[in-house]
Scaffold this motif. Structure first.
Motif, short mmCIF file in Angstrom:
data_model
loop_
_atom_site.label_atom_id
_atom_site.label_comp_id
_atom_site.label_asym_id
_atom_site.label_seq_id
_atom_site.Cartn_x
_atom_site.Cartn_y
_atom_site.Cartn_z
N CYS A 66 5.65 -2.78 -9.60
CA CYS A 66 4.49 -1.89 -9.42
C CYS A 66 4.83 -0.90 -8.30
O CYS A 66 4.53 -1.15 -7.12
N GLU A 67 5.46 0.19 -8.66
CA GLU A 67 6.02 1.10 -7.68
C GLU A 67 4.97 1.88 -6.89
O GLU A 67 5.28 2.43 -5.83
N ASN A 68 3.72 1.94 -7.36
CA ASN A 68 2.67 2.65 -6.64
C ASN A 68 1.90 1.76 -5.68
O ASN A 68 1.08 2.24 -4.90
N LEU A 69 2.16 0.48 -5.72
CA LEU A 69 1.43 -0.47 -4.89
C LEU A 69 1.84 -0.28 -3.43
O LEU A 69 3.03 -0.36 -3.09
N SER A 70 0.85 -0.04 -2.55
CA SER A 70 1.17 0.23 -1.15
C SER A 70 0.54 -0.77 -0.18
O SER A 70 1.02 -0.94 0.93
N LEU A 71 -0.55 -1.42 -0.59
CA LEU A 71 -1.28 -2.32 0.31
C LEU A 71 -1.78 -3.52 -0.48
O LEU A 71 -2.40 -3.38 -1.53
N ILE A 72 -1.51 -4.72 0.05
CA ILE A 72 -2.02 -5.93 -0.60
C ILE A 72 -2.61 -6.88 0.44
O ILE A 72 -2.10 -7.00 1.55
N ASN A 86 10.54 -5.73 -6.36
CA ASN A 86 10.76 -4.32 -6.66
C ASN A 86 9.49 -3.47 -6.56
O ASN A 86 9.42 -2.39 -7.17
N CYS A 87 8.51 -3.92 -5.79
CA CYS A 87 7.37 -3.04 -5.45
C CYS A 87 7.85 -2.17 -4.29
O CYS A 87 7.54 -2.42 -3.12
N GLU A 88 8.61 -1.19 -4.65
CA GLU A 88 9.44 -0.46 -3.69
C GLU A 88 8.65 0.21 -2.58
O GLU A 88 9.11 0.31 -1.44
N PHE A 89 7.43 0.67 -2.86
CA PHE A 89 6.67 1.43 -1.87
C PHE A 89 5.53 0.62 -1.24
O PHE A 89 4.66 1.20 -0.60
N GLU A 106 11.32 -9.52 -2.97
CA GLU A 106 12.65 -8.93 -2.85
C GLU A 106 12.60 -7.43 -3.19
O GLU A 106 11.90 -6.99 -4.10
N ASN A 107 13.37 -6.66 -2.42
CA ASN A 107 13.51 -5.22 -2.65
C ASN A 107 12.22 -4.44 -2.47
O ASN A 107 12.05 -3.36 -3.05
N CYS A 108 11.31 -4.95 -1.65
CA CYS A 108 10.14 -4.15 -1.25
C CYS A 108 10.59 -3.29 -0.06
O CYS A 108 10.33 -3.62 1.11
N ASN A 109 11.27 -2.21 -0.38
CA ASN A 109 12.03 -1.46 0.61
C ASN A 109 11.19 -0.82 1.70
O ASN A 109 11.68 -0.56 2.80
#
Length: 361
Positions: A66-72, A86-89, A106-109
């Motif tokens: 979910c590449e648009n996910l910014s806050l959880i 891979n929730c990169e952002f 992993e890979n939540c850059n």
């Protein structure tokens, strides 16, 4: 068809696996907070931007990619494998969950802010390659799995007050990456084990302090720490494992007492090491102190076996005290500076090259 918004029924407690998977434009899900169980890949590769969940279970890959996910903000019994991989952002995460499973983040850059509450177990690779993560603090975490924070190159501080065990490569520098930014490694009495390569290549670490509970530290755990100056281990640790401090080239101060076995390469290339208490050691492994140029004297009064190259190229070593030695293997005391060694009556075997470089002897 393009799905932008979904309204879930009030009584829908379980979502089926992959039900909205690959709905790239899906940004809003009403009544998501009413769910108790989110199945595997339910929202994988969707356009969700924020999450505020209080659920029993988050399945494997539930929000993967979910590449648009910014806050959880997550309250859950368990966050399962690859749930947010891979929730990169993703930038900010509040997690209240007993278990964070394998490769969950992993890979939540872009993950910078991580709050852990009531988290007991962080499993394999959970935060691997979270490149911008800088600080991790928790008083509840007891287990950190293999590779859990490996490749977190901006990690500056870690604080786990009640940690019990740390897995292999947990905070290690990975191939083709620069080192993390840790400057201190400090753990209290609750810590009992540290895995192999756990802090390998953490080049900015200057001090290590470990409490009384430690029972085992794996091979290479603190190797290639090129800024490490001082180590204090206040525990009943009996073995210094293979290459534990290898290539820690500025290490000077080692405060570890009661050690009985030093395995191969343990202090190899620690060029500035000047003093170390070996008075309780009975066995020293192959090349354990090779090229430790700062050593001038060693007390080996309880050592029974010196393996090949144990002190090879310790060229400033001049004073060697032996007591009950039985075996001196190839080039074990091959040091230019040694001019005299008194051999006790316990000696049984001396290799032909045991003193190979001792030209002044």
């Amino acid at each position: 068809n393009i799905i932008l918004e979904v309204l879930l029924p009030d009584n829908n407690l379980v979502l089926e696996a992959a039900i909205f998977m690959d709905c790239n434009d899906l940004e809003i899900v009403e009544n998501l907070d009413k769910l108790e169980y989110i199945s595997a890949y339910a929202f994988a590769n969707t356009g969700l931007k924020t999450l505020d969940l209080d659920v029993a279970y988050i399945g494997e890959g539930a929000f993967a990619n979910c590449e648009n996910l910014s806050l959880i903000k997550i309250v859950a019994d368990s966050i399962n494998d690859k749930a947010f991989i891979n929730c990169e952002f993703l930038e900010e995460a509040y997690i209240n969950s007993k278990d964070i499973m394998n490769y969950a983040f992993e890979n939540c850059n872009w993950l910078r802010s991580l709050t852990l509450e009531n988290v007991c177990n962080i499993y394999e690779g959970a935060f691997k390659n979270c490149l911008r993560l800088s600080n991790v603090t928790s008083s509840s975490v007891k287990h950190i799995g293999d590779y859990a924070f490996a490749g977190c190159i901006n990690l500056e501080t870690i604080e786990f007050n009640n940690i019990e065990n740390i897995g292999d490569y947990a905070f290690a520098t990975l191939d083709n990456q620069r080192a993390n930014k840790l400057t201190e490694i400090k753990f209290g009495d609750s810590l009992t084990s540290i895995g192999e390569y756990a802090f390998y290549g953490s080049q900015d670490v200057k001090t290590i302090a470990i409490g009384k509970g430690i029972l085992s530290i794996g091979a290479f755990a603190f190797s290639n720490l090129t800024s490490l100056e001082a180590v204090t281990i206040d525990a009943a640790l009996k073995t210094i494992s293979e290459c534990l401090f290898a290539n820690d080239e500025v290490l000077k101060d080692v405060n570890i007492k009661g050690i009985e076995v030093i395995e191969g390469g343990a202090f190899m290339n620690c060029a500035l090491l000047e003093t170390i208490d070996l008075s309780s050691v009975v066995s020293i492994g192959m090349e354990a102190f090779s090229s430790c140029l700062g050593l001038t004297s060693v007390d080996l009064s309880k050592v029974v076996v010196l393996e090949a190259g144990a002190f090879i190229m310790c060229n400033n070593l001049v004073d060697v005290k032996l007591g009950v030695i039985e075996t001196i293997n190839e080039q074990a005391l091959s040091c230019i500076g040694v001019t005299e060694i008194k051999l006790p009556s316990t000696i049984k075997y001396i290799a032909p090259t045991a003193f190979y470089y001792n030209i002044n002897m």
